[in-house]
Write an enzyme that holds these catalytic residues in place. Structure first.
Site, PDB file in Angstrom:
ATOM      1  N   CYS A 146      44.477 -11.924 -38.991  1.00 22.16           N
ATOM      2  CA  CYS A 146      45.793 -12.022 -39.623  1.00 22.16           C
ATOM      3  C   CYS A 146      46.511 -10.678 -39.645  1.00 22.16           C
ATOM      4  CB  CYS A 146      45.669 -12.573 -41.037  1.00 22.16           C
ATOM      5  SG  CYS A 146      44.631 -11.577 -42.145  1.00 22.16           S
ATOM      6  N   HIS A 160      44.201 -11.404 -47.348  1.00 19.58           N
ATOM      7  CA  HIS A 160      44.971 -11.907 -46.213  1.00 19.58           C
ATOM      8  C   HIS A 160      46.188 -11.009 -46.010  1.00 19.58           C
ATOM      9  CE1 HIS A 160      46.365 -14.840 -43.336  1.00 19.58           C
ATOM     10  NE2 HIS A 160      47.468 -15.122 -44.025  1.00 19.58           N
ATOM     11  N   ASN A 205      53.639 -15.562 -43.498  1.00 18.18           N
ATOM     12  CA  ASN A 205      52.207 -15.792 -43.378  1.00 18.18           C
ATOM     13  C   ASN A 205      51.875 -15.980 -41.894  1.00 18.18           C
ATOM     14  OD1 ASN A 205      49.568 -16.743 -43.398  1.00 18.18           O
ATOM     15  ND2 ASN A 205      49.876 -18.053 -45.189  1.00 18.18           N
TER      16      ASN A 205
END
Length: 755
Positions: free
Chosen positions: A91, A246, A266
């Site tokens: 990520c 994250h 995201n």
């Protein structure tokens, strides 16, 4: 190999806008044998398989991938909505693509070459590493599942492939797909822009501090990611829709009236914030002016907005990449605001520079000169050979100090707080950087170090100054062994020879060492001296640097004729001059190491560091004067109420002074020293007369010039063999009671006694 600073120079990397994408005109399908379509490219034997590895059943070219009808590298423009994370815990990298995807130009700059025909399937990308742009070539075979779906990253448009191809190239750049499991957005951004990274610990800042930072940076050449720390990997934060552990991309920020909003993305392309100002939240309907300015998209695409207050509540860290001479768009050349010098260095276990030990001072030191005031940026980065290695101990806190230097650009041995111009914190990070505004013209040292000793590795240090400044060069100084001639002698202080500092006459009892500097070309040499003591509890030690006796260089010194300022008295085990000093060559000097107090018994080493000049070598030697032909004899006595007769002006009492006899077995010269003690913090006027054969006025053969208020009154006399000479020491005033010592410095068999 002799030391050469040019061996550590790395050429300045060219700006990205100077590169052009080439077209590969070959038609033969390309297969990358370095990064094959096999499991070894997904994970190495010593790596844990990434989450999606089990789903990989085949490697397909774009036209074979499920859903791709007319595959292209780009379909129309690129934007943050194109990017979607797959079955890989990267990520942080995908988040960096989201940040860069506000401009197709930023992605295109990374393309070295692309094929003219789709059948060729060869793509080359460039990434920044160790101060240089590195090219990485891959084929377009991508890991897919049994149905032909991409397992790792992809674009939301099934015909667009810049995302999975760039991810594959970066995986090869880092060693494997599994090497992308876990990382920092800032590092990926640096690798794709050549900028430098910063980290903000949001928990140490106020909400206003964070807002001011983000709002300012989003208007500048700065890229930002955000994350929330976690000790258990990626986990949900309650019912917020956010994930701890994250990485998110910070896309933009808006201030409308009293509302401050952050736009984030995201990398999963789904999973959004569910609080205030979330998609379709009531706040948008109740604040139409805000909606008009922000223009939110309420699609389930991973993009969302939240207030700065909520942002600071749930996020802990900002990952920042600041761009250097970075082109904003393809039609406008980059404004070259900075020029850079890049150098390679090595740590060999020296540890923290400010530890002020004989090990820590041996670490790498770089010198540079500013000819005019300029902003300065220092970027210290672990070399790729370190952070890409399989060694467990590859992460350690790194930092640097920038020290004020002089025109001689000497190595720094000990850190003085006053000479520190600025310093970084020490961070467990691949890169540690800092900007200092308006550093004045002058000479400086950059001293990068590791917080813990015994850590070994290479690093790259980049130094930026404003491009308008004239002349600029960063140079690695030679190591201590290459920079200095080093001479040392071990010795010890015992009860008699530990004479203390010059506050006491006993300083002349200290061991003395003759330092000789010989050169046919250099008139002066830069010198440091030191005292290293062997003690669990260091005493205050220092050193006097005096001119040697011209006629007899090996003769011990008792006059304070300074050749340089004394070594400051400090209670550290290895006390070395903070600053180097100049001594003339082809002359002799006497080094007198001392404890501050008298009578301290201890082993020690006297040391001298002489900078090696260019050209022919110099000859340096350090000789203990205890090994010379000159000896010293001591006779302690005192003036009492009855014997303090004063000088000859006191005719009735002068002859009551103590009387000392001296004689020699053969003709010789003797230095006679009268050394007095302080009484109530004061010195007396003292001197002495010498009589030959008999103690009467007619037999006087020598006397001191005056009765000065000195600790030591000295006189050199010639003794004839086997004749008695008499010394009559006196204070100027009669009745001045105090202790004194007579010292005879001689090269023959001399007898000294109190009558």
């Amino acid at each position: 190999m002799p030391f050469n600073p040019k061996d550590h120079e790395i050429p300045e990397a060219p700006p990205l806008d100077t590169f052009k994408t080439e077209i590969d005109t070959a038609t033969e399908p390309f297969e990358d044998l370095e990064f094959p379509a096999e499991t070894i490219s997904v994970y190495k034997p010593n790596q844990k398989p990434p989450p999606g590895a089990a789903r990989i059943k085949k490697w397909l070219r774009p036209h074979q991938v499920n859903g791709a009808v007319n595959p292209e590298l780009f379909v129309d423009d690129v934007n943050v909505l194109d990017v979607q994370q797959g079955g890989l815990g990267d990520c942080w990298f995908i988040g960096s693509l989201c940040i860069l995807a506000d401009s197709r130009h930023r992605i295109e700059q990374l393309i070295v070459s692309k094929p003219e025909t789709k059948e060729r399937g060869k793509y080359s990308f460039r990434f920044f590493r160790d101060g240089q742009w590195k090219n990485v070539s891959i084929d377009d075979r991508l890991p897919c599942d049994l149905k032909g779906n991409l397992v790792f990253a992809k674009s939301t448009n099934p015909n667009e492939f810049w995302v999975p191809l760039l991810e594959k190239a970066y995986a090869k750049f880092m060693g494997s797909y599994a090497s992308l499991e876990g990382g920092f957005t800032r590092n990926a951004l640096v690798d794709m822009t050549g900028g430098f990274s910063e980290v903000m610990d949001m928990k140490k800042k106020t909400v206003l501090d964070v807002w001011n930072y983000v709002s300012k940076r989003t208007q500048q050449a700065t890229l930002i990611g955000a994350s929330s720390s976690s000790t258990t990997g990626e986990t949900g934060i309650g019912s917020t829709g956010l994930m701890a552990g994250h990485a998110y991309a910070v896309i933009d920020c808006f201030e409308v009236a009293d509302v401050k909003l952050i736009r984030l993305k995201n990398p999963w392309a789904n999973g959004e914030w569910k609080g205030a100002w979330a998609d379709n939240a009531a706040e948008w309907k109740n604040s139409p002016k805000v909606a008009e300015v922000v223009k939110p998209s309420f699609a389930d695409d991973g993009t969302f907005h939240m207030t700065i207050e909520d942002f600071c509540k749930y996020f802990t860290t900002l990952d920042v990449c600041r761009l250097i001479n970075y082109p904003v768009n393809p039609d406008t050349p980059a404004v070259v605001e900075w020029k850079c010098q890049t150098r390679l260095g090595n740590w060999n276990g020296e540890g923290l520079f400010t530890a002020n030990t004989k090990v820590s001072r041996r670490g790498p030191q770089f010198t540079f000169t500013l000819q005019e005031t300029s902003d300065v940026i220092i970027s210290l980065t672990l070399h790729s050979s370190k952070y890409l290695s399989d060694v467990k101990d590859k992460d350690f806190p790194i930092g640097f100090h920038v020290m004020k230097s002089d025109e001689n650009k000497d190595r720094c041995f000990f850190v003085k707080p006053a000479s520190i111009m600025f310093k970084s914190t020490f961070e467990y990070s691949r890169e540690n950087s800092m900007k200092y505004n308006q550093l004045a013209a002058g000479n400086y040292l950059i001293c990068p170090s590791v917080y813990f000793k015994d850590k070994v590795g290479s690093f790259v240090i980049r130094t930026f100054i404003r491009s308008s400044c004239k002349g600029f060069n960063v140079e690695l100084l030679p190591g201590e062994e290459e920079y200095y001639h080093y001479v040392a002698k071990e010795s010890q202080w015992d009860f008699l020879s530990a004479g203390g500092c010059m506050n006491s006459w006993r300083w002349i009892k200290n061991p003395q060492f003759l330092l000789t500097l010989k050169s046919n070309e250099s008139k002066k040499l830069r010198v440091r001296v030191g005292v290293e003591q062997v003690s669990d509890q260091p005493e205050f030690t220092g050193m006097y640097i005096l001119q040697a006796n011209d006629k007899n260089p090996t003769k011990p010194i008792y006059e304070n004729k300074e050749a340089a300022k004394p070594l400051q008295f400090i209670n550290r085990a290895d006390n070395i001059s903070d600053d180097a000093f100049d001594l003339e060559t082809n002359k002799n000097y006497v080094l007198i190491p001392t404890t501050f107090k008298t009578g301290i018994e201890m082993k020690f080493t006297t040391k001298a560091f002489i900078q090696k000049p260019p050209g022919p070598p110099v000859t340096v030697d350090l000789i203990p004067l205890t090994d010379s032909i000159f000896k010293r004899k001591y006779l302690e006595c005192e003036w009492t109420k009855e014997t303090a007769g004063g000088c000859p002006n006191n005719k009735e009492t002068f002859w009551k002074n103590p009387k000392v006899m001296i004689s020699a077995a053969k003709d010789c010269e003797v230095d006679i020293l009268l050394c007095q003690e302080e009484k109530d913090g004061k010195l007396a006027g003292v001197g002495f007369h010498v009589f030959k054969g008999e103690m009467r006025s007619a037999c006087q053969c020598a006397k001191t010039n005056s009765w000065g208020f000195n600790r030591v009154a000295a006189l050199t006399i010639s003794l004839q063999a086997n004749i008695a000479y008499y010394i009559l020491p006196s204070t100027y005033n009669a009745g001045d009671e105090r202790k004194f010592t007579i010292v005879a410095v001689h090269s023959s068999d001399v007898k000294l006694g109190l009558l």
